[in-house]
Enzyme design. Sequence first.
Site, PDB file in Angstrom:
ATOM      1  N   HIS A 111      47.401  35.521  39.783  1.00  0.00           N
ATOM      2  CA  HIS A 111      46.249  34.552  39.362  1.00  0.00           C
ATOM      3  C   HIS A 111      46.828  33.055  39.461  1.00  0.00           C
ATOM      4  CE1 HIS A 111      42.343  33.092  38.236  1.00  0.00           C
ATOM      5  NE2 HIS A 111      42.864  32.343  37.342  1.00  0.00           N
ATOM      6  N   THR A 143      43.466  44.909  34.566  1.00  0.00           N
ATOM      7  CA  THR A 143      42.413  45.797  33.602  1.00  0.00           C
ATOM      8  C   THR A 143      40.945  45.488  34.030  1.00  0.00           C
ATOM      9  OG1 THR A 143      42.535  44.002  31.648  1.00  0.00           O
ATOM     10  CG2 THR A 143      44.025  45.948  31.602  1.00  0.00           C
ATOM     11  N   LEU A 146      37.970  40.694  33.845  1.00  0.00           N
ATOM     12  CA  LEU A 146      38.555  39.833  34.595  1.00  0.00           C
ATOM     13  C   LEU A 146      39.673  38.956  34.245  1.00  0.00           C
ATOM     14  CD1 LEU A 146      37.785  38.887  37.719  1.00  0.00           C
ATOM     15  CD2 LEU A 146      36.597  37.027  36.761  1.00  0.00           C
TER      16      LEU A 146
HETATM   17  C1  GAR Z   1      46.612  32.691  45.837  1.00  0.00           C
HETATM   18  O1  GAR Z   1      46.650  31.407  45.400  1.00  0.00           O
HETATM   19  C2  GAR Z   1      46.099  33.493  44.759  1.00  0.00           C
HETATM   20  O2  GAR Z   1      46.821  33.086  43.813  1.00  0.00           O
HETATM   21  C3  GAR Z   1      44.681  33.500  44.747  1.00  0.00           C
HETATM   22  O3  GAR Z   1      44.134  33.140  46.061  1.00  0.00           O
HETATM   23  C4  GAR Z   1      45.266  32.869  46.856  1.00  0.00           C
HETATM   24  C5  GAR Z   1      45.687  33.800  48.058  1.00  0.00           C
HETATM   25  O4  GAR Z   1      46.341  33.038  48.780  1.00  0.00           O
HETATM   26  N1  GAR Z   1      44.030  34.465  44.218  1.00  0.00           N
HETATM   27  C6  GAR Z   1      43.162  34.549  43.207  1.00  0.00           C
HETATM   28  O5  GAR Z   1      42.359  33.361  43.109  1.00  0.00           O
HETATM   29  C7  GAR Z   1      42.640  35.558  42.498  1.00  0.00           C
HETATM   30  N2  GAR Z   1      41.427  35.365  41.657  1.00  0.00           N
HETATM   31  P1  GAR Z   1      47.049  34.265  49.858  1.00  0.00           P
HETATM   32  O6  GAR Z   1      45.997  34.878  50.737  1.00  0.00           O
HETATM   33  O7  GAR Z   1      47.868  33.016  51.180  1.00  0.00           O
HETATM   34  O8  GAR Z   1      48.033  34.723  49.418  1.00  0.00           O
END
Ligand code: GAR
Length: 198
Positions: A111, A143, A146
């Site tokens: 995250h 878990t 969220l």
């Molecule tokens: C990443 O920054 C990840 O931390 C975020 O989406 C991006 C995906 O990039 N995830 C979230 O926001 C989950 N809530 P990627 O597809 O290049 O790995």
Amino acid sequence: MSHQRVAILISGGGSNMASLIDSMSGDHPARACLVLSNNPQAGGLQKASERGVPTVAIDHREFGRDRAAFDAEMLKTLLDAQPDILCLAGFMRVLTEDFVNHWQGRMLNIHPSLLPKYKGLNTHARAIEAGDAEHGCTVHEVTFALDDGPILGQARVDVRAGDTPEALAARVLKQEHKLYPAVLRRFCMGNKDPVLLP
Ligand code: GAR
């Protein structure tokens, strides 16, 4: 030695997924067994194929509002691939309690914030708006709540004067690519002590 099997769930570009796959070589105790996307257009699917990892797309839109049916279909597909561990890597769907329970203690997520700050979306803009001096990313066990669950690692990034959400996101993403593989390797060895970077 037989390797532990890791399935990776994505929705988009899959840069974290690629860094995880690339890390699982040599003496690493795990290998990627499947990349699953809820979005058939996800750019990450091609990145996975190029790395020789099987891919599946299950379009969540075909299930309308029936999250349970979508998750049941994902579970069926995943069980065929027999993963020991699931990594969410930019997977942007909320999971049902049944699905989460099935993988309890075996499902990780990354995250883009220093949890417990900024659960949910637009984390970079929120950190800038709050005037935070530092921001970063967190890998945690999933878990049902969220963006919650035991923290397995964090990486910190300084917020610079005049930062835009995009510029900050790019610097955080670089750290994500270091943090997630480091956490996964330790997790595979049964070590849940938090990895703290840099
Ligand atoms: C990443 O920054 C990840 O931390 C975020 O989406 C991006 C995906 O990039 N995830 C979230 O926001 C989950 N809530 P990627 O597809 O290049 O790995």
